[in-house]
Design a protein around this motif. Structure first.
Motif, PDB file in Angstrom:
ATOM      1  N   ALA A   1       2.183   1.803  -3.470  1.00 43.00           N
ATOM      2  CA  ALA A   1       1.119   2.334  -4.330  1.00 43.00           C
ATOM      3  C   ALA A   1       0.831   3.807  -4.028  1.00 43.00           C
TER       4      ALA A   1
ATOM      5  N   GLU B   1       0.828  -1.208   0.000  1.00 43.73           N
ATOM      6  CA  GLU B   1       0.000   0.000   0.000  1.00 43.73           C
ATOM      7  C   GLU B   1       0.867   1.265   0.000  1.00 43.73           C
TER       8      GLU B   1
ATOM      9  N   SER C   1       5.737   1.479  -8.808  1.00 42.34           N
ATOM     10  CA  SER C   1       5.384   0.122  -9.209  1.00 42.34           C
ATOM     11  C   SER C   1       5.986  -0.889  -8.232  1.00 42.34           C
TER      12      SER C   1
END
Length: 167
Positions: free
Chosen positions: A123, A120, A128
């Protein structure tokens, strides 16, 4: 697949487990030219479905990126090196979201947790999580390397086969 195992029974064969669970990608699909061009070495990548890296084989942890903690280098008992690089441009996180479970110099066994990471957080940073697993170039003992496609899991073996030269 894995045709060389039939051709050379006298040669040494190393079989590696997948160090992460997820979708297997070719190096050409990695969004970083240092990896996708094959400059660093041969390999595959995994788009991870969980934030955990395990040892693909028994060996020794040679190096963990000290500040960024996003990459590590393992040495198989034969001397073959394996690079596991979690994410693309994740060095910019300066270690946030990366939790090493081993240190340089540690002996590890297949399946042992090496590193946990926060998918998380990767992200949220707009990065990536694609993780290249590289057999670095310049290793003279290696005759050939073959890779599995599809999905990767620790139960699905082998992920990588390395055929060593007969010396």
């Amino acid at each position: 697949m894995f045709e060389f195992a039939k051709k050379k029974k006298s040669a040494r064969l190393i079989e590696l487990e997948a160090p992460l669970k997820g979708k297997t990608l070719t190096l050409e699909e990695v969004p970083d030219p240092a990896f996708s061009s094959g400059t660093i070495g041969k390999g595959r990548a995994i788009l991870p479905s969980e934030g955990k890296v395990t040892a693909p084989c028994p060996g020794t942890v040679v190096h963990i990126m000290e500040k960024s903690k996003h990459a590590l280098l393992l040495e198989h008992e034969t001397g073959i090196l394996i690079l596991i690089h979690v994410g693309i441009e994740t060095v910019s996180l300066k270690g946030e979201g990366f939790y090493p479970c081993v240190s340089a110099g540690d002996k590890v066994s297949t399946g042992q947790t090496l590193l946990e990471f926060d998918l998380e957080a990767i992200a949220k940073a707009g990065l990536s999580p694609v993780t290249p697993i590289i057999i670095p170039g310049g290793q003279d003992l290696i005759e050939s390397v073959e890779f599995k496609g599809g999905t990767a899991s620790h139960e699905d073996k082998p992920f990588i086969r390395i055929l060593l030269k007969n010396l």
